[in-house]
Design a protein around this motif. Structure first.
Motif, mmCIF file in Angstrom:
data_model
loop_
_atom_site.group_PDB
_atom_site.id
_atom_site.type_symbol
_atom_site.label_atom_id
_atom_site.label_comp_id
_atom_site.label_asym_id
_atom_site.label_seq_id
_atom_site.Cartn_x
_atom_site.Cartn_y
_atom_site.Cartn_z
ATOM 1 N N LYS A 298 15.752 36.277 73.323
ATOM 2 C CA LYS A 298 14.896 35.397 74.021
ATOM 3 C C LYS A 298 15.387 34.876 75.716
ATOM 4 O O LYS A 298 14.974 34.797 76.569
ATOM 5 C CB LYS A 298 15.926 34.217 72.913
ATOM 6 N N GLU A 353 11.387 26.340 70.818
ATOM 7 C CA GLU A 353 12.396 26.296 70.358
ATOM 8 C C GLU A 353 12.568 24.256 70.118
ATOM 9 O O GLU A 353 13.620 24.390 69.381
ATOM 10 C CB GLU A 353 13.650 25.695 71.689
ATOM 11 N N ILE A 423 20.610 30.779 78.180
ATOM 12 C CA ILE A 423 20.183 31.251 76.917
ATOM 13 C C ILE A 423 20.687 32.500 76.210
ATOM 14 O O ILE A 423 21.315 31.996 75.021
ATOM 15 C CB ILE A 423 17.841 31.907 76.781
ATOM 16 N N SER A 427 22.738 31.826 72.839
ATOM 17 C CA SER A 427 22.326 32.727 71.615
ATOM 18 C C SER A 427 23.827 33.022 71.108
ATOM 19 O O SER A 427 23.568 33.604 69.750
ATOM 20 C CB SER A 427 21.197 34.183 72.399
ATOM 21 N N ARG A 432 24.961 28.779 66.635
ATOM 22 C CA ARG A 432 23.648 29.660 67.129
ATOM 23 C C ARG A 432 23.090 30.592 65.782
ATOM 24 O O ARG A 432 22.385 31.421 65.564
ATOM 25 C CB ARG A 432 23.205 29.862 68.335
#
Length: 433
Positions: A298, A353, A423, A427, A432
């Motif tokens: 990502k 998202e 990000i 992640s 997540r």
């Protein structure tokens, strides 16, 4: 799980190419209408006797003031009603206002007409983002968004070629009338051709748009977007990149004509080709790159735009410094390509998202920040800088105004690197996984 029968989702699936092509054409008109004043800046300045600062405000701040803020309630409404109907009505409104720009007899009247264009265009792009996201599966959205975002380069190129040719042959007012009429007809076709897709049909946990208990209020939707640090930084970084895009594009034709000696007829051919090929290729390649690298990583949604901006800076400086329009235009092709990379990347990232039921307003909030900073402040800054430098640099004042734009390349690149870091951190966090 889908029930029996053929619904809107199935009809959309069978006509994805037609839907995407129609939405892209509407975006072409959206951007063509928006850029006509910048494209025809020289004859409009001569006809209405307006300064660079006034030109910067009318192509930037005044337009963005209405375009950005009205997009928010329009986006919230479209998430709860028909996105296709909102798009159709908006297209008709901004097209009629574009025709009104051609009727302006003074600067004040042109300001009012431009504000009306901004009101209409507020309902154009965010509904289209959501329609595409619910028409194409995740693994195809980057390319679809890349094709859709060919609207700006194609609109700019057609505006230059079409607008400059008509203005050179007749008068600067004629392109506004013709483009406005085409837009009104297109609005009718959108309503007749584009089906309303099922919300969230390609997402892991599709939700019913008719579930009132899960509907967010207007305020909750806004707080949810800006309360998400990653989305807020994505919007801020895009705004910085858009500052460059609009600061450059809204003065490029005036700069090439006034300081590089380019004629309107040459603009209609060569600048149009540079914009169409340079920006178009950049946006399309960006869509392909994020489909290739963004699925497994990502952070690529941010690192790719950051790298493109750093690479573009020396070519931008060369464009401003070149002593002939031919050399300047060749150098300009590189930043036109690289400046465009951020757009499909950011839009695709944000649409993936957020909740499917909040895609239109999320797109509107992204555009609010992106265009308030970019469209609202970019041209305004360059126009004011040009007028500031005029007593010291005379006929080269606009050149100095464009030089003043250069630091924003590094600022935007740093913001995208910050986004990439956020990000990666999100992640790798347990929540997540």
């Amino acid at each position: 799980m889908k029930t029996g029968g053929i619904g809107a989702g199935e009809r959309t699936s069978g006509n994805r190419g037609l839907v995407l092509g129609m939405l892209c054409f509407v975006y072409v008109l959206n951007f063509l209408d928006r850029q006509l004043v910048s494209i025809l800046a020289k004859p409009i300045q001569d006809g209405l006797q307006i300064t660079d600062s006034q030109l910067g405000r009318i192509t930037g701040f005044y337009f963005a003031l209405f375009y950005c803020f009205i997009a928010i309630p329009v986006g919230w409404l479209a998430d709860r009603t028909s996105r296709v109907k909102v798009l159709s009505i908006a297209c008709g409104l901004w097209s009629a206002a574009t025709a009104a720009c051609g009727m302006a007899g003074n600067y004040g009247q042109l300001v009012v007409a431009r504000m009306a264009v901004g009101v209409g265009e507020a309902g154009g792009v965010p509904p289209s983002y959501a329609i595409i996201s619910d028409t194409f599966p995740r693994e195809q959205r980057g390319t679809a968004m890349g094709i859709f975002n060919l609207g700006p380069p194609l609109g700019s190129a057609l505006g230059v070629a079409f607008g400059a040719s008509l203005a050179a042959a007749y008068d600067w007012r004629v392109p506004f009338y013709v483009v406005g009429a085409i837009g009104v007809l297109t609005a009718v076709l959108v309503y007749m051709i584009v089906p309303e897709p099922e919300r969230g049909r390609f997402d892991p946990a599709p939700v019913s748009s008719a579930d009132p208990e899960r509907d967010e209020s207007f305020g909750q939707a806004i707080r949810g977007f800006f309360g998400n640090r990653i989305l807020a930084v994505a919007a801020l970084a895009s705004g910085a990149a858009n500052f460059i895009t609009y600061g450059l594009s809204n003065f490029a034709t005036l700069f090439l004509m006034r300081e590089k000696g380019m004629a309107l007829e040459q603009v209609a051919i060569w600048y149009a080709l540079a914009v169409g090929i340079g920006m178009g290729a950049g946006i399309f390649v960006s869509g392909r790159l994020i489909d290739r690298f963004g699925v497994g990583n990502k952070a690529a949604y941010a690192t790719i735009p950051a790298l493109s901006l750093v690479l573009a800076l020396p070519f931008f400086l060369g464009f401003v410094a070149a002593d002939r329009w031919e050399v300047a235009l060749i150098l300009l092709c590189v930043p036109l390509f690289l400046n465009s990379v951020f757009l499909p990347a950011t839009v695709t990232f944000v649409q993936g998202e957020v909740d499917p039921r909040a895609r239109v307003i999320s797109g509107a909030l992204l555009l609010l920040v992106m265009n308030l900073i970019g469209l609202g402040l970019g041209p305004t800054f360059v126009g004011m800088a040009s007028d500031f430098f005029r007593p010291y640099h005379g006929e080269h004042a606009l050149q100095m105004g464009l030089y003043a734009l250069a630091p924003m390349y590094l600022i935007a690149a740093l913001l995208f690197m910050w986004l990439a870091r956020l990000i990666k951190r999100a992640s790798s966090s347990p929540e997540r996984s």
